[in-house]
Design a protein around this motif. Structure first.
Motif, PDB file in Angstrom:
ATOM      1  N   HIS A   3      97.733 117.159 112.043  1.00 27.59           N
ATOM      2  CA  HIS A   3      96.569 116.326 112.338  1.00 27.59           C
ATOM      3  C   HIS A   3      96.968 114.920 112.745  1.00 27.59           C
ATOM      4  O   HIS A   3      97.846 114.307 112.150  1.00 27.59           O
ATOM      5  CB  HIS A   3      95.612 116.310 111.155  1.00 27.59           C
ATOM      6  CG  HIS A   3      94.976 117.636 110.928  1.00 27.59           C
ATOM      7  ND1 HIS A   3      94.104 118.196 111.835  1.00 27.59           N
ATOM      8  CD2 HIS A   3      95.116 118.543 109.936  1.00 27.59           C
ATOM      9  CE1 HIS A   3      93.712 119.381 111.393  1.00 27.59           C
ATOM     10  NE2 HIS A   3      94.326 119.615 110.247  1.00 27.59           N
ATOM     11  N   ASP A  67      92.201 114.446 109.730  1.00 27.64           N
ATOM     12  CA  ASP A  67      91.604 115.696 110.212  1.00 27.64           C
ATOM     13  C   ASP A  67      90.159 115.496 110.684  1.00 27.64           C
ATOM     14  O   ASP A  67      89.382 116.442 110.755  1.00 27.64           O
ATOM     15  CB  ASP A  67      91.666 116.787 109.138  1.00 27.64           C
ATOM     16  CG  ASP A  67      90.819 116.472 107.917  1.00 27.64           C
ATOM     17  OD1 ASP A  67      90.372 115.313 107.754  1.00 27.64           O
ATOM     18  OD2 ASP A  67      90.591 117.396 107.112  1.00 27.64           O
ATOM     19  N   TYR A  69      87.813 114.345 113.845  1.00 32.47           N
ATOM     20  CA  TYR A  69      87.882 114.201 115.297  1.00 32.47           C
ATOM     21  C   TYR A  69      86.475 114.031 115.862  1.00 32.47           C
ATOM     22  O   TYR A  69      85.714 114.991 115.924  1.00 32.47           O
ATOM     23  CB  TYR A  69      88.554 115.424 115.917  1.00 32.47           C
ATOM     24  CG  TYR A  69      89.952 115.672 115.402  1.00 32.47           C
ATOM     25  CD1 TYR A  69      91.018 114.923 115.883  1.00 32.47           C
ATOM     26  CD2 TYR A  69      90.197 116.629 114.425  1.00 32.47           C
ATOM     27  CE1 TYR A  69      92.306 115.119 115.412  1.00 32.47           C
ATOM     28  CE2 TYR A  69      91.481 116.841 113.945  1.00 32.47           C
ATOM     29  CZ  TYR A  69      92.536 116.093 114.438  1.00 32.47           C
ATOM     30  OH  TYR A  69      93.805 116.290 113.963  1.00 32.47           O
ATOM     31  N   VAL A  88      85.150 117.747 116.853  1.00 29.53           N
ATOM     32  CA  VAL A  88      85.523 118.977 116.164  1.00 29.53           C
ATOM     33  C   VAL A  88      84.541 119.097 115.004  1.00 29.53           C
ATOM     34  O   VAL A  88      84.582 118.312 114.057  1.00 29.53           O
ATOM     35  CB  VAL A  88      86.986 118.942 115.674  1.00 29.53           C
ATOM     36  CG1 VAL A  88      87.288 120.176 114.842  1.00 29.53           C
ATOM     37  CG2 VAL A  88      87.939 118.841 116.860  1.00 29.53           C
ATOM     38  N   SER A  90      84.099 121.813 113.053  1.00 27.89           N
ATOM     39  CA  SER A  90      84.734 122.445 111.900  1.00 27.89           C
ATOM     40  C   SER A  90      86.156 122.841 112.262  1.00 27.89           C
ATOM     41  O   SER A  90      86.471 123.100 113.424  1.00 27.89           O
ATOM     42  CB  SER A  90      83.940 123.671 111.422  1.00 27.89           C
ATOM     43  OG  SER A  90      83.928 124.678 112.406  1.00 27.89           O
ATOM     44  N   LEU A  91      86.979 122.853 111.222  1.00 31.36           N
ATOM     45  CA  LEU A  91      88.394 123.219 111.352  1.00 31.36           C
ATOM     46  C   LEU A  91      88.711 124.301 110.339  1.00 31.36           C
ATOM     47  O   LEU A  91      88.184 124.281 109.236  1.00 31.36           O
ATOM     48  CB  LEU A  91      89.289 122.025 111.009  1.00 31.36           C
ATOM     49  CG  LEU A  91      89.512 120.955 112.040  1.00 31.36           C
ATOM     50  CD1 LEU A  91      90.161 119.752 111.389  1.00 31.36           C
ATOM     51  CD2 LEU A  91      90.382 121.481 113.163  1.00 31.36           C
ATOM     52  N   LYS A  97      92.160 127.015 113.748  1.00 32.97           N
ATOM     53  CA  LYS A  97      91.046 127.057 114.698  1.00 32.97           C
ATOM     54  C   LYS A  97      90.254 125.764 114.629  1.00 32.97           C
ATOM     55  O   LYS A  97      90.055 125.197 113.551  1.00 32.97           O
ATOM     56  CB  LYS A  97      90.140 128.229 114.346  1.00 32.97           C
ATOM     57  CG  LYS A  97      88.872 128.311 115.163  1.00 32.97           C
ATOM     58  CD  LYS A  97      87.966 129.384 114.628  1.00 32.97           C
ATOM     59  CE  LYS A  97      87.286 128.880 113.391  1.00 32.97           C
ATOM     60  NZ  LYS A  97      85.963 129.368 113.143  1.00 32.97           N
ATOM     61  N   ALA A  98      89.784 125.317 115.799  1.00 37.23           N
ATOM     62  CA  ALA A  98      88.886 124.165 115.888  1.00 37.23           C
ATOM     63  C   ALA A  98      87.623 124.587 116.619  1.00 37.23           C
ATOM     64  O   ALA A  98      87.694 125.252 117.657  1.00 37.23           O
ATOM     65  CB  ALA A  98      89.558 123.018 116.623  1.00 37.23           C
ATOM     66  N   HIS A  99      86.482 124.204 116.084  1.00 34.22           N
ATOM     67  CA  HIS A  99      85.184 124.483 116.699  1.00 34.22           C
ATOM     68  C   HIS A  99      84.636 123.166 117.241  1.00 34.22           C
ATOM     69  O   HIS A  99      84.528 122.182 116.505  1.00 34.22           O
ATOM     70  CB  HIS A  99      84.218 125.083 115.671  1.00 34.22           C
ATOM     71  CG  HIS A  99      82.884 125.401 116.242  1.00 34.22           C
ATOM     72  ND1 HIS A  99      82.662 126.541 116.988  1.00 34.22           N
ATOM     73  CD2 HIS A  99      81.705 124.734 116.204  1.00 34.22           C
ATOM     74  CE1 HIS A  99      81.387 126.557 117.374  1.00 34.22           C
ATOM     75  NE2 HIS A  99      80.801 125.469 116.907  1.00 34.22           N
ATOM     76  N   LEU A 125      93.960 119.112 121.272  1.00 33.33           N
ATOM     77  CA  LEU A 125      94.016 120.004 120.098  1.00 33.33           C
ATOM     78  C   LEU A 125      95.142 121.023 120.223  1.00 33.33           C
ATOM     79  O   LEU A 125      95.844 121.301 119.245  1.00 33.33           O
ATOM     80  CB  LEU A 125      92.675 120.704 119.902  1.00 33.33           C
ATOM     81  CG  LEU A 125      91.519 119.787 119.492  1.00 33.33           C
ATOM     82  CD1 LEU A 125      90.196 120.541 119.564  1.00 33.33           C
ATOM     83  CD2 LEU A 125      91.742 119.200 118.104  1.00 33.33           C
ATOM     84  N   VAL A 131      96.520 123.612 117.317  1.00 34.38           N
ATOM     85  CA  VAL A 131      95.590 124.701 117.031  1.00 34.38           C
ATOM     86  C   VAL A 131      95.967 125.925 117.870  1.00 34.38           C
ATOM     87  O   VAL A 131      96.592 125.808 118.926  1.00 34.38           O
ATOM     88  CB  VAL A 131      94.115 124.301 117.284  1.00 34.38           C
ATOM     89  CG1 VAL A 131      93.708 123.122 116.432  1.00 34.38           C
ATOM     90  CG2 VAL A 131      93.841 124.050 118.744  1.00 34.38           C
ATOM     91  N   VAL A 134      90.487 127.426 120.109  1.00 33.38           N
ATOM     92  CA  VAL A 134      89.381 126.471 120.224  1.00 33.38           C
ATOM     93  C   VAL A 134      88.156 127.285 120.599  1.00 33.38           C
ATOM     94  O   VAL A 134      88.208 128.101 121.528  1.00 33.38           O
ATOM     95  CB  VAL A 134      89.658 125.398 121.293  1.00 33.38           C
ATOM     96  CG1 VAL A 134      88.437 124.514 121.488  1.00 33.38           C
ATOM     97  CG2 VAL A 134      90.870 124.561 120.920  1.00 33.38           C
TER      98      VAL A 134
END
Length: 189
Positions: A3, A67, A69, A88, A90-91, A97-99, A125, A131, A134
């Motif tokens: 991060h 962490d 973003y 982002v 959620s992580l 994974k990044a949402h 990312l 990650v 994504v």
């Protein structure tokens, strides 16, 4: 994942930067108070500039976390005024994974700004944070959001029926994603 926190990202037309508390008037005016912008989002339109100021105080405090973003989308030549946000949402450390979620003021719709911001965030990312996936989702009644995802190389993975909620109520969610391996395969061609 390694991060890095919300770093300043630059593209041909944009600067993505951390929000500042003094962005509240622009945030309120440019997108957060517009019910058409927030129609398919999970947070209500801001009723007052104080609503925007309150969320910006939260975000600016959260920038201390590596962490976290959350970027202001600022077109170059627009001065310091943001026209939208991308973050982002959620992580998952376990699945790397990044949402991502995003919104932009109506005046800047259909100009490729959101896609340009999304590509920059995805590159950051993958390249900096490490990650492996994504992803993002949209309400099928908002197909322009799905077009942003497709322009950024994400693949449609399916629609989960009545699996989400936004300001319209319970809704379907169309999911898109790009895997690091897919991105690398495209780059090696």
């Amino acid at each position: 994942m390694d991060h890095k926190g919300t770093q300043i990202l630059k593209t041909e037309r944009l600067v993505l930067r951390p929000f500042r508390t003094e962005d509240a008037p622009a945030m309120f005016r440019n997108w957060a108070s517009d019910e058409e912008v927030t129609r398919f989002l999970t947070w209500p339109s801001h009723r007052t500039e104080a609503d925007s100021a309150a969320i910006l105080r939260e975000w600016t405090a959260d920038y201390a976390r590596k962490d976290f973003y959350q970027w202001a989308i600022v077109p170059k030549g627009n001065g310091p005024e943001p026209v939208g946000s991308i973050s982002v949402v959620s992580l998952s450390e376990q699945t790397e994974k990044a949402h991502i979620g995003y919104c932009i003021g109506r005046q800047w719709w259909h100009q490729g700004i959101t896609s340009e911001a999304m590509r920059a965030v995805m590159d950051f990312l993958f390249d900096e944070v490490g990650v492996q996936r994504v992803d993002s989702r949209h309400d099928p009644r908002n197909p322009h959001s799905g077009a942003v995802m497709e322009k950024c190389g994400m693949r449609y993975e399916g629609t989960l029926r009545q699996s989400d909620w936004n300001n319209q109520g319970i809704c379907d969610a169309c999911w898109y994603a790009l895997l690091l391996a897919e991105r690398q395969a495209k780059e090696s061609r």
